[in-house]
Structure formats: structure tokens, C-alpha cells
Design a protein around this motif. Structure first.
Motif, mmCIF file in Angstrom:
data_model
loop_
_atom_site.group_PDB
_atom_site.id
_atom_site.type_symbol
_atom_site.label_atom_id
_atom_site.label_comp_id
_atom_site.label_asym_id
_atom_site.label_seq_id
_atom_site.Cartn_x
_atom_site.Cartn_y
_atom_site.Cartn_z
ATOM 1 N N GLU A 120 75.887 12.114 58.568
ATOM 2 C CA GLU A 120 77.069 11.528 57.942
ATOM 3 C C GLU A 120 77.735 10.568 58.919
ATOM 4 N N LEU A 121 78.013 9.363 58.447
ATOM 5 C CA LEU A 121 78.599 8.322 59.289
ATOM 6 C C LEU A 121 79.913 7.846 58.685
ATOM 7 N N GLU A 122 80.982 7.845 59.512
ATOM 8 C CA GLU A 122 82.284 7.318 59.119
ATOM 9 C C GLU A 122 82.696 6.281 60.160
ATOM 10 N N THR A 123 82.866 5.056 59.744
ATOM 11 C CA THR A 123 83.271 4.007 60.674
ATOM 12 C C THR A 123 83.854 2.838 59.903
ATOM 13 N N ALA A 124 84.660 2.089 60.569
ATOM 14 C CA ALA A 124 85.216 0.852 60.024
ATOM 15 C C ALA A 124 85.579 -0.034 61.193
ATOM 16 N N GLU A 125 85.659 -1.307 60.925
ATOM 17 C CA GLU A 125 85.918 -2.261 62.001
ATOM 18 C C GLU A 125 87.297 -2.001 62.615
ATOM 19 N N GLY A 126 87.332 -1.739 63.933
ATOM 20 C CA GLY A 126 88.566 -1.483 64.664
ATOM 21 C C GLY A 126 89.058 -0.061 64.592
ATOM 22 N N GLU A 127 88.296 0.833 63.934
ATOM 23 C CA GLU A 127 88.767 2.209 63.751
ATOM 24 C C GLU A 127 87.839 3.239 64.397
ATOM 25 N N GLY A 128 86.962 2.845 65.251
ATOM 26 C CA GLY A 128 86.089 3.794 65.920
ATOM 27 C C GLY A 128 84.964 4.292 65.025
ATOM 28 N N THR A 129 84.233 5.272 65.519
ATOM 29 C CA THR A 129 83.063 5.796 64.809
ATOM 30 C C THR A 129 83.055 7.311 64.886
ATOM 31 N N HIS A 130 82.696 7.963 63.762
ATOM 32 C CA HIS A 130 82.525 9.410 63.725
ATOM 33 C C HIS A 130 81.192 9.712 63.039
ATOM 34 N N ILE A 131 80.364 10.473 63.715
ATOM 35 C CA ILE A 131 79.069 10.882 63.162
ATOM 36 C C ILE A 131 79.005 12.399 63.183
ATOM 37 N N LEU A 132 78.643 13.003 62.054
ATOM 38 C CA LEU A 132 78.487 14.450 61.962
ATOM 39 C C LEU A 132 77.046 14.739 61.540
ATOM 40 N N ILE A 133 76.373 15.502 62.368
ATOM 41 C CA ILE A 133 74.978 15.876 62.103
ATOM 42 C C ILE A 133 74.929 17.372 61.840
ATOM 43 N N THR A 134 74.326 17.747 60.731
ATOM 44 C CA THR A 134 74.225 19.148 60.326
ATOM 45 C C THR A 134 72.754 19.528 60.198
ATOM 46 N N ILE A 135 72.380 20.637 60.862
ATOM 47 C CA ILE A 135 70.975 21.075 60.862
ATOM 48 C C ILE A 135 70.928 22.562 60.528
ATOM 49 N N PRO A 136 70.165 22.958 59.508
ATOM 50 C CA PRO A 136 70.053 24.388 59.198
ATOM 51 C C PRO A 136 69.279 25.112 60.303
ATOM 52 N N THR A 137 69.771 26.272 60.708
ATOM 53 C CA THR A 137 69.135 27.016 61.810
ATOM 54 C C THR A 137 68.133 28.043 61.311
ATOM 55 N N GLU A 138 68.090 28.271 60.020
ATOM 56 C CA GLU A 138 67.135 29.253 59.488
ATOM 57 C C GLU A 138 65.767 28.628 59.269
ATOM 58 N N GLU A 139 65.683 27.367 58.917
ATOM 59 C CA GLU A 139 64.423 26.708 58.595
ATOM 60 C C GLU A 139 64.316 25.381 59.327
ATOM 61 N N VAL A 140 64.541 25.399 60.633
ATOM 62 C CA VAL A 140 64.385 24.186 61.423
ATOM 63 C C VAL A 140 62.907 23.822 61.449
ATOM 64 N N ARG A 188 82.117 19.425 74.569
ATOM 65 C CA ARG A 188 82.509 20.803 74.254
ATOM 66 C C ARG A 188 81.397 21.436 73.444
ATOM 67 N N ALA A 189 80.898 22.550 73.937
ATOM 68 C CA ALA A 189 79.822 23.263 73.247
ATOM 69 C C ALA A 189 80.191 24.725 73.124
ATOM 70 N N GLU A 190 80.234 25.219 71.885
ATOM 71 C CA GLU A 190 80.510 26.621 71.628
ATOM 72 C C GLU A 190 79.194 27.402 71.624
ATOM 73 N N GLN A 191 79.279 28.640 71.144
ATOM 74 C CA GLN A 191 78.075 29.456 71.116
ATOM 75 C C GLN A 191 77.069 28.886 70.106
ATOM 76 N N ILE A 192 75.839 28.554 70.586
ATOM 77 C CA ILE A 192 74.802 27.985 69.701
ATOM 78 C C ILE A 192 73.498 28.765 69.893
ATOM 79 N N SER A 193 73.608 30.082 69.776
ATOM 80 C CA SER A 193 72.457 30.943 70.068
ATOM 81 C C SER A 193 71.324 30.773 69.062
ATOM 82 N N GLU A 194 71.664 30.475 67.802
ATOM 83 C CA GLU A 194 70.599 30.362 66.801
ATOM 84 C C GLU A 194 69.711 29.145 67.065
ATOM 85 N N ILE A 195 70.315 28.005 67.386
ATOM 86 C CA ILE A 195 69.496 26.815 67.687
ATOM 87 C C ILE A 195 68.739 26.975 68.995
ATOM 88 N N GLU A 196 69.328 27.759 69.928
ATOM 89 C CA GLU A 196 68.631 27.993 71.207
ATOM 90 C C GLU A 196 67.352 28.802 70.993
#
Length: 768
Positions: A745-765, A653-661
Motif C-alpha cells: 500500500e502506497l500513500e504519497t502526494a507532492e510535498g506531503e512525504g511518502t508512507h508505504i505499508l507492507i503486509t505479509i501473512p506469517t502462516e503461509e509465507v 523500531r521493531a517489536e516482537q516478530i517471532s513468527e516471521i523469524e
């Protein structure tokens, strides 16, 4: 200007051809008589001398010549000018009160005519060769002109000996010009090759004397001035000796200056000096000086003149073959060949003299000896060249091994990994030796690495490497290459496909290969070690430090991916395309049976599957769509294609990402590589049923969220990049995120799956 040059060259060519025709006509139309007359009384012409080369043996010294071709001797042109009977068909003589008519015509040409023709051909060939190969070199042009002068001498020799006016004019003038041109060549040559300034003001005087002599020889055409000819021969030989002495003096002076120097130019000067002495001293000391002093020569110039060609031919060969600065080596090779030829030639000449005792004279034996020395020396000198040329036919196995050695040594420079060692070097070794298999083994302290090609029992090799029986094994040949504290390496080959052990020649070849491999493998091992350490360091770099190092690493990786993708597209995929088209054309033939057509169509479909797989690999290596359709559409296309081969369901699922484009291509490439690695890790390790990607922007930040319902892991078990790993683990993903100024950011535990959130500033990439 070019037109004038072309016209001049054409005129010279026409003149040269005309002279060649005239001299050849005189030489082969009239026999050489060599009958010299003396006027004891004004009305009598007595034979005073007979040349040894004369083809007529019916005339004796003391005979009185009464008529020449029906004319009184005093009215015959050659007698009036030179007191010699030439260009005549018959003479009438008076001997012991008997008048006898003698036919002077002969059907066979004289030996010296054939020799001079051969010498002329050699000179013309060398002249043309120099003008074609080295036309821009002033010294080469002068050397070519010296060959032309020598060619004119040999061309006119036969006509001159037969009393021809043009022949005598040509040979005398060319004899004076030849040593001047040699001297001029030396001066220009040392300026051109060694930047040595030598005096050259005297050339205008020398050329002036030669031109003045040429003009005075015009008096030959007036019979009343025949006395000029009596002195011309001595003047010509004297001038030749003087100018050659100038040549020798010049070289002797240079030789004294550089005799102790160890430079290429010093070697050239020494070799030129010796070559000049060998070429000119025989004709001066054995022919010209005896003629001037005692009125006769020890050896006929027709034979000693052959040595004149040694000097110019040697330099023509060295200049044309770019071996001028190797002249010392060439001279030593020639001398070695001559020394090797002396013993067999001496034995042969001795046997010849014994067998034909009484039928040969000293000159013939000397000619056989010198000719045999020359021929055998030339054969020995050329033996190396012809052995190399004919090696594929005479020694095919040796040639194959040598060619393979050249190929392997060349490929060693392209090796940067152990995989290259296997795919490039080991394949060539196994193919060249025709063995069933081969291996390169690394024995470390705690483990063993084996890179195999062909049929090799890795378990048996591992057992043998750990034992002491490997050197005496009946099936394998072991060669140790490197031995260090960290590892020991071996090259191992099996028996040949004919079930025989490798031969001695092949074993020596293998030992030579291992000596080359030692350095290469040491370099590859160091590359592997340093690359691993560098990747470990980069993966743990803080956000604010050493950004340039990460940038270099990422750029190098992208360049290598693009190169591989381009190679795959331009080679393998094109080959598959032509193969598919060929299979299609075969399947469409009306004569093709149905079952064969179905088999070809099946093969065609398989080729198409391979092509599609390669196309996807090229896209993953070089995501060109990033530039064409943007990050969002590229990631969507990539994930959709991957969903057909993954064991889990993928949600994208990808929403509007015009700034990174709107950011630069390198930043979007980093995000693509992160998604690519997240998906690869999920396939390898997650054991998930569902994987989801979510992309959006908010408050000038770009967010990438990854989730799976897999097995997860303890965060403390996350490992650093190991030596020789791909460099795309979680730590390396974090490094990419840090490089573009984001957070991981990494959230994971044994038997509980994995969640990774990556945040990147679009003003000063940051740019990569």
C-alpha cells in the motif's frame, strides 16, 4: 608378477649392454679388411674379392696369402668359417715372386661404422620415446620393438662384417624378425585405431620360422658346418623380401578398399601405404634383389638402410604427438617442404659438381644431393614450429598482438553487459596498442552511448559520429562494427602515446578484433533488451500468475550478489589486509622518520576505511547475519550503519516478530531487500529530514511501515523499470511483496512525504 617382470627387464638390459660392449669392441678394435680368399689349390689361398668399403688399399686381387698373424691361412678362424680375412693385424702375401708383409691396422674407423652407430642411436632413442610416452598402447609397444630390432641390426653390423660369430648371428636373426614385427604392428595398429579385424593366425608360423633359423645358426660355431653360412645370407634376404611383400600386400588391399573414402582412417591407410613403399622398396630393389640375382648390389645397404627409418619414425612422431589422424596434413607438409627444397638443392649440387669436377664421383654427388634435400626439407618443415617458438624474440610486436587477441577472444565469452565491454575488452585494446584512449560508441536513433577508456574527448567523438568527417580524422581511428536499424556501433582509438598513428599491422589486428566484437556486442545488446523487457513483465505480473518466473529472477539475482560478495571478500579485501599489515610493519621500523611514519599511518587509516566500506558492501550484497542473528537484528545493524552516511535522521523500531523469524531464509531475505531498496530510494529521491521504519506482528500478519517527510510524488508518475536499470524500483518492490503473498500500500502526494505499508501473512509465507 611385478617382480618377475622387473627381473626379466633387468636381464634383458644386462644382455643388451653386454652385446653392445662386445660389438663395439670388435667394431672399433679391429679394422674392416673385406679380403675374400679362394683356394685355387688346397695349399694356396688367393685373394678373390676386395670389398669397396675396405680401409686397406695394399692388397690386390690375385695376391697369395701365405700367413695371417704368423699362422697359416687355413688355421685362421674367419678363413675357416667364412673364407675372409678379418680380426687380423697383419698378413704375409706373395706377389710376382716377392714376399711382402702388410700391416692391416688403421687408426681411423670406417665411415659405415659411424653411420651404423648413428642409426643405432636413432633407433634406441625412438624405442625409449615410445615406451615412455605410449607404454599402454599395444601398437606403440610393437613399434618400439621394431626399433629395437633395427637397433640390433645396426649394432651388430660392424662386428658381422669383421667375421664375428655373435655379430653374424644377431644381424641375420634381427633381419628376419624386423619385417614380422612391422606386419604385426600394422595388424594391431588398425585394430586399435580403426577397429579393423585383420588376419593374424600366420604370425605363429612366421615367428616359428625366425626362431628355427636362429637355432640353425648355432651351427656357425662349428667350422665343419660353415657351408650353412653360404646359403644363410640368401635365405635371410629372401625371407625379408617375402614378409615385406606381405606388408605391402596387406596395405594395398586396404588401400583399394578405402581409396575413395573420405574418412580419417582412409587417410591413415593411404599414408601408411606410401610411407612403407618409400621405406622398404629402395633397400629391396637396389640392394637385396640385385645381390640375389647378380651377386652384387647397386647401392650398399648401409646407405639404403637409412630409408628404413622413415616409416617407424613417422609413426612414432605422429603417435607421440597425438597427430595420428592428421597424418594426411603432415605428409602434404613434408612433400611441400621437399618440393621447395628441390630447386635450391639442385643448384647447389650442380655448382658443387662443377667446382669439384674430377675430384668427385657419382655416388658422392648423389649423397650430397640427397643429404641436402633431407636437411633443407627438415628445416623448412620445422620452420613453422621454430618461428612460433622464437616469435617473442624475433617478432615481439606481432607476438604481443597475437597474445592479446587470444586473451580478448577468450574474454568475449564472459561478457554479458556493456560495462564488461569497457572493463575487460576496451582496457586490453588500449593497453595493447599503447594509445592514449579508446571508446565503443552506440549511435541510436535519438541518442548516443559512449563507453570510454583512457583520455577521450566524448564531446568531440559525439560530434564526429554525427558528422561525415570521422573516417578522415587525423587523431582518431574509426572502425564501424554493427549497423542495424536500431543502432550503429563503432570502435574508436586515439593516436599512440608516442603521438603517432597506429601502424598497418595494428590496424589489421583491430579489424580482426572488430569482427570478433560484432557478434558479442549483438548478443550483449539483445541481453540488455530482453532483460529489460523481462523485468518490466515481472514487475507487473499479477499475484497469482507466473510465480515460477519471479522465483527464477529473484534466485538469479541472489546468486549473482553472493558471487560478487565472495569475490570481493576473497580477493580485494584480502589484498587490502596484506597491504595494511605491510604498511604497519614499515611504520614500526625504528629507522623510519617521524613524518614518514605519520604518512604511513595515514595511508593505513585510509586502507582501513576502504576495507570497512567494502565489508559493508559485502554485507549488503550477502546479508549473512540473517541466518546467524535473525531478521530483526540484521535490519537494526544495517540501518544503524546507514545512519552515519544519510542526510536525514533514521528511526528504527521493531517489536516482537517471532513468527516471521521462524520462516525460511528466502522470505527474510526478501524483506531485507525491500528495506534496503526503501532506504536507497529515500537517499536518492526523498529529500527528507526524517525517515522511520516500524516492524510488528498482529493476528498472524507481519507489518512493515515506512514513512518519510520528503517531497513525495504523484502516483501516476511512478515509472516502470527501464532497459539496463537495476530492477529495484517501487514496481519491483511490489513484485517481491506479491511473491511472498503480501500486499503493498502506497500513500504519497507532492510535498506531503511518502508512507508505504507492507503486509505479509506469517502462516503461509511463500518460499522463493
Amino acid at each position: 608378477m611385478k617382480i618377475v617382470v622387473k627381473i626379466s627387464v633387468s636381464m634383458y638390459m644386462v644382455l643388451f649392454i653386454a652385446l653392445q660392449i662386445w660389438c663395439s669392441f670388435v667394431t672399433f678394435h679391429f679394422p674392416y679388411n673385406g679380403i675374400y680368399l679362394d683356394t685355387a689349390r688346397t695349399d694356396e689361398w688367393i685373394v678373390s674379392k676386395l670389398e669397396a668399403n675396405s680401409t686397406n688399399d695394399k692388397i690386390h686381387i690375385g695376391d697369395k696369402v701365405i700367413a695371417i698373424d704368423g699362422k697359416p691361412p687355413g688355421e685362421w678362424s674367419t678363413v675357416k668359417r667364412w673364407n675372409v680375412v678379418e680380426k687380423a693385424n697383419s698378413v704375409v702375401i706373395w706377389r710376382d715372386g716377392v714376399v711382402e708383409s702388410i700391416d692391416l691396422r688403421t687408426s681411423r674407423p670406417a665411415l659405415f661404422d659411424i653411420i651404423s652407430l648413428a642409426e643405432e642411436f636413432v633407433c634406441l632413442f625412438m624405442c625409449v620415446l615410445l615406451l615412455v610416452r605410449e607404454s599402454r598402447s599395444p601398437s606403440a609397444r610393437l613399434l618400439a620393438f621394431s626399433f629395437l630390432s633395427a637397433a640390433l641390426i645396426f649394432m651388430s653390423l660392424g662386428a658381422s662384417m669383421r667375421g664375428d660369430l655373435i655379430g653374424k648371428l644377431m644381424i641375420a636373426s634381427s633381419m628376419m624378425v624386423l619385417p614380422i614385427v612391422f606386419l604385426h604392428f600394422l595388424v594391431v595398429f588398425f585394430k586399435e585405431k580403426g577397429d579393423m579385424e585383420l588376419p593374424k593366425g600366420h604370425f605363429k608360423y612366421l615367428y616359428g620360422i625366425a626362431f628355427l633359423a636362429f637355432v640353425l645358426r648355432g651351427l656357425y660355431f662349428f667350422p665343419s658346418m660353415a657351408f650353412v653360412y653360404r646359403y644363410d645370407g640368401s635365405v635371410t634376404m629372401g625371407f625379408f623380401i617375402i614378409v615385406i611383400s606381405l606388408n605391402i600386400s596387406l596395405l594395398a588391399t586396404l588401400f583399394v578398399k578405402v581409396r575413395k573414402a573420405q574418412t580419417p582412417l582412409a587417410g591413415i591407410i593411404k599414408s601408411v601405404f606410401y610411407s612403407l613403399l618409400i621405406s622398404f622398396l629402395p633397400i629391396i630393389c637396389l640392394s637385396f634383389l640385385p645381390q640375389l640375382i647378380i651377386g652384387d648390389w647397386i647401392f650398399d645397404p648401409i646407405y639404403t638402410s637409412w630409408l628404413l627409418l622413415i616409416f617407424p619414425i613417422t609413426f612414432s612422431y605422429l603417435i607421440a604427438s597425438d597427430q595420428l589422424y592428421d597424418i594426411g596434413l603432415v605428409v602434404r607438409r613434408v612433400l611441400f617442404a621437399c618440393l621447395m627444397a628441390v630447386v635450391p638443392v639442385s643448384l647447389f649440387t650442380g655448382a658443387f659438381a662443377i667446382i669439384f669436377h674430377g675430384e668427385t664421383n657419382g655416388k658422392q654427388i648423389l649423397f650430397v644431393f640427397l643429404g641436402s634435400i633431407f636437411l633443407l626439407s627438415a628445416m623448412l618443415y620445422a620452420a613453422e614450429y621454430w618461428t612460433t617458438r622464437l616469435e617473442p624474440y624475433l617478432f615481439p610486436r606481432k607476438y604481443v598482438l597475437k597474445s592479446a587477441l587470444k586473451k580478448i577472444s577468450k574474454n568475449l565469452g564472459t561478457i554479458s553487459s556493456f560495462r564488461d565491454l569497457k572493463d575487460i575488452i576496451l582496457v586490453d585494446i588500449v593497453g595493447t596498442l599503447q594509445v592514449t584512449g579508446g571508446a565503443i560508441v552506440f549511435r541510436h536513433k535519438n541518442d548516443i552511448e559512449i563507453f570510454c577508456e583512457g583520455e577521450v574527448d566524448t564531446a568531440e567523438i559525439q560530434r564526429l559520429v554525427n558528422s561525415s568527417a570521422m573516417l578522415k580524422h587525423p587523431y582518431y581511428t574509426f572502425l564501424e562494427m554493427n549497423c542495424h536499424e536500431e543502432y550503429t556501433s563503432y570502435l574508436i582509438v586515439t593516436r599512440k602515446k608516442t603521438n603517432t598513428r597506429i601502424a598497418k599491422e595494428e590496424l589489421h589486428w583491430l579489424q580482426l578484433i572488430t569482427s570478433y566484437l560484432e557478434v558479442s556486442m549483438e548478443n550483449v545488446y539483445l541481453i540488455r533488451k530482453l532483460t529489460g523487457r523481462l523485468q518490466q513483465m515481472v514487475s507487473h505480473l499479477p499475484q497469482e500468475e507466473h510465480l515460477w518466473l519471479r522465483k527464477v529472477m529473484f534466485e538469479l539475482q541472489e546468486e549473482e550478489r553472493v558471487r560478487i560478495a565472495t569475490d570481493l571478500h576473497d580477493t580485494t579485501m584480502q589484498d587490502l589486509f596484506f597491504l595494511k599489515r605491510r604498511l604497519t610493519s614499515l611504520a614500526e621500523k625504528p629507522s623510519m622518520r617521524q613524518e614518514d611514519r605519520e604518512q604511513l599511518n595515514s595511508m593505513n587509516n585510509f586502507v582501513e576505511m576502504i576495507n570497512a566500506s567494502l565489508r559493508q558492501s559485502c554485507f549488503e550484497l550477502n546479508p549473512h547475519l540473517l541466518k546467524e542473528v535473525g531478521l530483526k537484528q540484521t535490519l537494526k545493524t544495517f540501518v544503524e550503519k546507514e545512519s552515519y552516511t544519510t542526510p536525514f535522521e533514521i528511526s528504527f523500531r521493531a517489536e516482537q516478530i517471532s513468527e516471521i523469524e521462524g520462516k525460511d531464509l528466502s522470505a527474510k531475505r526478501h524483506i531485507f531487500r525491500i528495506v534496503q531498496e526503501l532506504l536507497n530510494n529515500a537517499k536518492k529521491h526523498s529529500q527528507a529530514a526524517n525517515v522511520s521504519f516500524h516492524l510488528w506482528e498482529e493476528d498472524h500478519f507481519f507489518y512493515l511501515s515506512y514513512r518519510d517527510d520528503g517531497v513525495g510524488f504523484h502516483v501516476k508518475e511512478e515509472v516502470a523499470v527501464e532497459i539496463a536499470a537495476s530492477g529495484m524500483g517501487l514496481a519491483y518492490m511490489r513484485s517481491r511483496v506479491l511473491h511472498v503473498g503480501g500486499s503493498f500500500e502506497l500513500e504519497t502526494a507532492e510535498g506531503e512525504g511518502t508512507h508505504i505499508l507492507i503486509t505479509i501473512p506469517t502462516e503461509e509465507v511463500m518460499s522463493a
